[in-house]
Scaffold this motif. Structure first.
Motif, PDB file in Angstrom:
ATOM      1  N   THR A 244       0.854  -1.188   0.000  1.00  0.00           N
ATOM      2  CA  THR A 244       0.000   0.000   0.000  1.00  0.00           C
ATOM      3  C   THR A 244       0.897   1.247   0.000  1.00  0.00           C
ATOM      4  OG1 THR A 244      -0.321  -0.028   2.409  1.00  0.00           O
ATOM      5  CG2 THR A 244      -1.816  -1.346   1.103  1.00  0.00           C
ATOM      6  N   GLY A 245       0.284   2.428   0.021  1.00  0.00           N
ATOM      7  CA  GLY A 245       1.029   3.670  -0.172  1.00  0.00           C
ATOM      8  C   GLY A 245       2.271   3.798   0.708  1.00  0.00           C
ATOM      9  N   SER A 246       2.173   3.351   1.946  1.00  0.00           N
ATOM     10  CA  SER A 246       3.324   3.470   2.851  1.00  0.00           C
ATOM     11  C   SER A 246       4.484   2.602   2.394  1.00  0.00           C
ATOM     12  CB  SER A 246       2.916   3.077   4.274  1.00  0.00           C
ATOM     13  OG  SER A 246       1.949   3.966   4.759  1.00  0.00           O
TER      14      SER A 246
ATOM     15  N   PRO B   3      -2.714   4.264  -4.426  1.00  0.00           N
ATOM     16  CA  PRO B   3      -3.684   4.057  -5.506  1.00  0.00           C
ATOM     17  C   PRO B   3      -5.128   4.295  -5.061  1.00  0.00           C
ATOM     18  CG  PRO B   3      -3.081   1.950  -4.547  1.00  0.00           C
ATOM     19  CD  PRO B   3      -2.326   3.008  -3.769  1.00  0.00           C
ATOM     20  N   GLN B   4      -5.357   4.340  -3.752  1.00  0.00           N
ATOM     21  CA  GLN B   4      -6.722   4.249  -3.236  1.00  0.00           C
ATOM     22  C   GLN B   4      -7.364   5.609  -2.981  1.00  0.00           C
ATOM     23  OE1 GLN B   4      -4.051   3.920  -1.440  1.00  0.00           O
ATOM     24  NE2 GLN B   4      -4.338   4.605   0.636  1.00  0.00           N
ATOM     25  N   LYS B   5      -6.690   6.660  -3.463  1.00  0.00           N
ATOM     26  CA  LYS B   5      -7.247   8.002  -3.247  1.00  0.00           C
ATOM     27  C   LYS B   5      -7.800   8.510  -4.586  1.00  0.00           C
ATOM     28  CE  LYS B   5      -4.591   8.297   0.873  1.00  0.00           C
ATOM     29  NZ  LYS B   5      -5.009   8.796   2.163  1.00  0.00           N
ATOM     30  N   CYS B   6      -7.114   9.442  -5.254  1.00  0.00           N
ATOM     31  CA  CYS B   6      -7.698  10.002  -6.474  1.00  0.00           C
ATOM     32  C   CYS B   6      -7.635   9.055  -7.664  1.00  0.00           C
ATOM     33  CB  CYS B   6      -7.050  11.340  -6.793  1.00  0.00           C
ATOM     34  SG  CYS B   6      -7.253  12.527  -5.455  1.00  0.00           S
ATOM     35  N   LEU B   7      -6.946   7.924  -7.542  1.00  0.00           N
ATOM     36  CA  LEU B   7      -6.994   6.928  -8.617  1.00  0.00           C
ATOM     37  C   LEU B   7      -8.139   5.933  -8.389  1.00  0.00           C
ATOM     38  CD1 LEU B   7      -3.164   6.177  -9.051  1.00  0.00           C
ATOM     39  CD2 LEU B   7      -4.580   7.797 -10.341  1.00  0.00           C
ATOM     40  N   SER B   8      -8.730   5.967  -7.191  1.00  0.00           N
ATOM     41  CA  SER B   8      -9.885   5.098  -6.877  1.00  0.00           C
ATOM     42  C   SER B   8      -9.636   3.634  -7.213  1.00  0.00           C
ATOM     43  CB  SER B   8     -11.134   5.589  -7.609  1.00  0.00           C
ATOM     44  OG  SER B   8     -11.628   6.749  -6.980  1.00  0.00           O
ATOM     45  N   CYS B   9      -8.490   3.169  -6.801  1.00  0.00           N
ATOM     46  CA  CYS B   9      -8.110   1.782  -7.011  1.00  0.00           C
ATOM     47  C   CYS B   9      -7.916   1.139  -5.637  1.00  0.00           C
ATOM     48  CB  CYS B   9      -6.800   1.790  -7.799  1.00  0.00           C
ATOM     49  SG  CYS B   9      -6.108   0.176  -8.098  1.00  0.00           S
TER      50      CYS B   9
ATOM     51  N   PRO C   8      -6.264  -0.463  -2.541  1.00  0.00           N
ATOM     52  CA  PRO C   8      -4.850  -0.425  -2.169  1.00  0.00           C
ATOM     53  C   PRO C   8      -4.178  -1.781  -2.341  1.00  0.00           C
ATOM     54  CG  PRO C   8      -6.277  -0.299  -0.213  1.00  0.00           C
ATOM     55  CD  PRO C   8      -7.165  -0.209  -1.408  1.00  0.00           C
ATOM     56  N   GLY C   9      -2.891  -1.759  -2.667  1.00  0.00           N
ATOM     57  CA  GLY C   9      -2.147  -3.011  -2.811  1.00  0.00           C
ATOM     58  C   GLY C   9      -1.000  -2.950  -3.808  1.00  0.00           C
ATOM     59  N   ALA C  10      -1.030  -1.972  -4.705  1.00  0.00           N
ATOM     60  CA  ALA C  10       0.080  -1.748  -5.633  1.00  0.00           C
ATOM     61  C   ALA C  10       0.177  -0.236  -5.787  1.00  0.00           C
ATOM     62  CB  ALA C  10      -0.173  -2.417  -6.983  1.00  0.00           C
ATOM     63  N   SER C  11       1.324   0.343  -5.437  1.00  0.00           N
ATOM     64  CA  SER C  11       1.390   1.790  -5.217  1.00  0.00           C
ATOM     65  C   SER C  11       2.439   2.470  -6.077  1.00  0.00           C
ATOM     66  CB  SER C  11       1.672   2.053  -3.735  1.00  0.00           C
ATOM     67  OG  SER C  11       0.635   1.493  -2.944  1.00  0.00           O
ATOM     68  N   PRO C  12       2.037   3.565  -6.734  1.00  0.00           N
ATOM     69  CA  PRO C  12       2.897   4.245  -7.702  1.00  0.00           C
ATOM     70  C   PRO C  12       4.174   4.823  -7.100  1.00  0.00           C
ATOM     71  CG  PRO C  12       0.600   4.923  -7.968  1.00  0.00           C
ATOM     72  CD  PRO C  12       0.682   4.145  -6.696  1.00  0.00           C
ATOM     73  N   LEU C  13       5.262   4.670  -7.852  1.00  0.00           N
ATOM     74  CA  LEU C  13       6.559   5.224  -7.463  1.00  0.00           C
ATOM     75  C   LEU C  13       7.307   5.585  -8.741  1.00  0.00           C
ATOM     76  CD1 LEU C  13       8.853   5.693  -5.329  1.00  0.00           C
ATOM     77  CD2 LEU C  13       9.520   3.314  -5.716  1.00  0.00           C
ATOM     78  N   THR C  14       7.942   6.751  -8.736  1.00  0.00           N
ATOM     79  CA  THR C  14       8.773   7.121  -9.888  1.00  0.00           C
ATOM     80  C   THR C  14      10.064   7.770  -9.412  1.00  0.00           C
ATOM     81  OG1 THR C  14       8.780   8.232 -12.051  1.00  0.00           O
ATOM     82  CG2 THR C  14       7.658   9.380 -10.263  1.00  0.00           C
ATOM     83  N   LEU C  15      11.154   7.443 -10.078  1.00  0.00           N
ATOM     84  CA  LEU C  15      12.468   8.038  -9.764  1.00  0.00           C
ATOM     85  C   LEU C  15      13.122   8.470 -11.070  1.00  0.00           C
ATOM     86  CD1 LEU C  15      12.233   5.197  -7.900  1.00  0.00           C
ATOM     87  CD2 LEU C  15      14.343   6.118  -6.951  1.00  0.00           C
ATOM     88  N   ASN C  16      13.737   9.643 -11.064  1.00  0.00           N
ATOM     89  CA  ASN C  16      14.472  10.047 -12.264  1.00  0.00           C
ATOM     90  C   ASN C  16      15.874   9.438 -12.248  1.00  0.00           C
ATOM     91  OD1 ASN C  16      15.976  11.664 -10.531  1.00  0.00           O
ATOM     92  ND2 ASN C  16      15.058  13.599 -11.236  1.00  0.00           N
TER      93      ASN C  16
ATOM     94  N   THR D 257      -2.885   2.058   5.426  1.00  0.00           N
ATOM     95  CA  THR D 257      -4.129   1.607   4.808  1.00  0.00           C
ATOM     96  C   THR D 257      -3.984   0.136   4.427  1.00  0.00           C
ATOM     97  OG1 THR D 257      -4.477   3.824   3.946  1.00  0.00           O
ATOM     98  CG2 THR D 257      -5.742   2.038   2.924  1.00  0.00           C
ATOM     99  N   ALA D 258      -4.794  -0.708   5.019  1.00  0.00           N
ATOM    100  CA  ALA D 258      -4.720  -2.141   4.719  1.00  0.00           C
ATOM    101  C   ALA D 258      -5.178  -2.387   3.279  1.00  0.00           C
ATOM    102  CB  ALA D 258      -5.604  -2.914   5.689  1.00  0.00           C
ATOM    103  N   PRO D 259      -4.654  -3.435   2.635  1.00  0.00           N
ATOM    104  CA  PRO D 259      -5.115  -3.777   1.287  1.00  0.00           C
ATOM    105  C   PRO D 259      -6.459  -4.492   1.393  1.00  0.00           C
ATOM    106  CG  PRO D 259      -3.409  -5.310   1.995  1.00  0.00           C
ATOM    107  CD  PRO D 259      -3.612  -4.351   3.123  1.00  0.00           C
ATOM    108  N   ILE D 260      -7.503  -3.690   1.473  1.00  0.00           N
ATOM    109  CA  ILE D 260      -8.831  -4.171   1.870  1.00  0.00           C
ATOM    110  C   ILE D 260      -9.310  -5.346   1.015  1.00  0.00           C
ATOM    111  CG2 ILE D 260     -11.263  -3.444   2.028  1.00  0.00           C
ATOM    112  CD1 ILE D 260      -9.660  -0.547   2.471  1.00  0.00           C
TER     113      ILE D 260
END
Lengths: 396, 396
Positions: free
Chosen positions: A73-75, A201-207, A209-217, B254-257
């Motif tokens: 999740t996001g954390s 993913p579970q906020k403004c992407l409305s997905c 939680p369980g796979a969370s976006p990350l980007t690095l340059n 946030t748990a992966p509900i």
């Protein structure tokens, strides 16, 4: 040893999710989650990983090769960012203006980093002058973290480019917490000079939680790939994940396949709507919510200049029990909003307006239901004015 | 910056999953995953967490209070176990008889531990005498890790109680990797004296990966709660997770509900079948698979005494290209099996027989499809004998 437990059919209540996340999930995303699985090394899954990465780049507004969903999740994405970029002995500058700056500090310390702080009151954004002063005062800062959208205070950080410029002038990498901004409010990773951004993913992407976006340059990834010591988590080690998400597609750990299906579908919805159109929708729909609250005489915690459409922090009126209102909305309307967190506990409600939940039906329900709850608490609110202001704003 | 990517409808191929996991998911579990979400602090979710914990205890055969699904895939549960129990300066004894002992060592080192090894060849279980000798030789070992079911070699560790007795005689905690045993082969956490066990949901529980079983007894949890330094991962810190999964139910992450919904349904299926009946089914159905292979003249990698029903390691016949066979089965039959991992790469195929995939239809398909693939490789196999032996064993 216990006998087999008797546990009934899964029958959760039918909530409307207007708290700080998760938000309501689009039916297409739910349907994607019921798709039978393929293996995490299946050629068809490898293709699908490419698509998810491409969609994530679009949503982050970046060309970063290193753009992946982290298996948690996001954390987990947050710790993947901080735990890989911060090496033992590194110094990280973190903000103190909300709950999630505190979490950054905790993670940086566990990574072996030394933490220094730039101060701002809870409910205010960081002032670039204060950030520059902190860099000058502490010298030799390797990493600067800031929160683009503070879920605990409802504050949107303006002037992101100014902050990242200061970091770069001091040879530091800038990490942005974009958990509550991605897909909901303007976020331009490349244009704004953000080196690392993580999200949920579970906020403004409305997905779910369980796979969370990350980007690095490249600059950030170069630091990660040239660490002197291994990252302290094997599971979140980006130099190992590089083997799976990079060209090799070698086994590292079993990816959460269904969650990858889900985020793919959620991001497809972003691409179909258009990222800028999506930001506009959040402003418009959340603006109607805010207009309704203000017309009812309620006060927002954040000033208009840094109001965060996706997370509306509303001040609890004098004499009102914030928890009773929350419980009433849940039991009477199946409607979730949340209490304050950390320093603002008891002082605010946190009312999300995120992704699929950011729609006229939901915000109208929140305004009328909150008016009802407040009048039951003896507060003299003008429900009609609130409903009218919301409706008018929605039609603009 | 790229325009919105055009990504099509999610349409993965219709695989039969007979590799090392994920396995085929039961339709009821897929359906559970399409259930709309509630919040991770919703009273209804808190109730559901209790149910999942109760079902996990049943499946692990434990009364441990500290039994939870970790918010990640199996390797996250593995790192939660090792990263919390192993403190900087601790000495951990790990096995060298398979791929996952190596991963244990890596994680223990990242946690600040010192690693010593007990040797056994790949494809053999640990000998209790060797374990005792390693304890005596190295002195002062704090943690002993072993793999109950080695997914890389298809070896089931017998004599688990003997191993844990040795550890306890030396005041060490015993951690069992039960990723490929839980819900598929006999596993008795309490009776066998296992202090900590972690597992994956996507093997014999046939649940999509994303929330992974972990259990700790009081002795292990006491060590965790009395650490001198914080665990090195915030996300996986069990002393913090205690606040969420313990009595307080306070926010951590946030748990992966949806994954919790899924594992609840997968574990309900375990409870309905009965855990011992489920172990029997795996032995019977995988036994039919093994009988078919042997009747065709194929050789198993593991001796009969420590054959692992859930993961059948089959020796690649002389002159056969293992990868070509795998590719052919995938393209011709939509059937997934896997190659060897680590030391056994190229020498074995790994053919799972797990959870919902452990059924007559799937094993019959594997036997006949593999016979076809081998004859195309010019191997003289008796397909009829294989099919007959499998069918006969299934009817026993």
């Amino acid at each position: 040893m216990a006998d087999a437990p008797e546990v009934g059919e899964l029958s959760p209540p039918n909530r409307t999710l207007m708290g700080p996340g998760p938000s309501d999930v689009h039916p297409r995303v739910l349907r994607a989650m019921s798709t039978p699985l393929v293996g995490h090394l299946d050629p068809s899954f490898v293709e699908l990983m490419d698509e998810v990465q491409e969609l994530l780049r679009y949503t982050f507004r970046t060309d970063n090769e290193w753009t992946i969903p982290v298996s948690g999740t996001g954390s987990a994405a947050m710790e993947a960012a901080i735990g890989n970029v911060v090496e033992p002995g590194d110094r990280m500058l973190v903000p103190t203006n909300g709950y999630f700056g505190g979490r950054m500090a905790d993670m940086a310390q566990r990574a072996g980093g030394e933490v220094v702080a730039v101060d701002a009151p809870w409910g205010e954004p960081l002032d670039p002058e204060d950030v520059a002063a902190a860099f000058d005062a502490h010298g030799d800062i390797d990493v600067f973290g800031f929160v683009h959208a503070e879920t605990s205070t409802g504050v949107l950080q303006p002037n992101v480019s100014e902050l990242t410029d200061i970091a770069h002038d001091h040879d530091a990498l800038a990490i942005a917490d974009s958990v509550t901004s991605i897909g909901g409010v303007e976020l331009r990773v490349d244009e704004w000079g953000i080196d690392v951004a993580y999200a949920g993913p579970q906020k403004c992407l409305s997905c779910p939680p369980g796979a969370s976006p990350l980007t690095l340059n490249d600059a950030a990834m170069e630091k990660v790939l040239n660490r002197e010591t291994d990252a302290r988590s094997w599971y979140l080690d980006l130099s190992l994940l590089e083997g799976y998400w990079g060209e090799e597609r070698a086994y590292h750990h079993t990816a959460p396949i269904t969650n990858v299906y889900a985020i793919r579908e959620a991001l497809r919805l972003v691409a179909e709507e258009g990222i800028e159109e999506r930001w506009d929708r959040h402003r418009r729909v959340a603006g109607a919510l805010k207009a309704g609250f203000e017309a009812m005489g309620l006060e927002m915690n954040a000033a208009d200049d840094y109001w965060l459409p996706s997370l509306n922090a509303v001040c609890v009126p004098e004499g009102v029990d914030d928890g009773e209102v929350i419980d009433y909305l849940l039991s009477a309307y199946d409607l979730e909003i949340a209490s304050g967190l950390g320093d603002l506990e008891g002082d605010i409600w946190r009312i999300g307006c995120m992704g699929y939940s950011a729609n006229p039906k939901n915000v109208s329900l929140v305004v009328s239901a909150l008016a009802d709850a407040l009048s039951r608490q003896g507060v003299d609110v003008d429900a009609g004015a609130g409903i009218e202001a919301t409706a008018r704003a929605l039609q603009e």
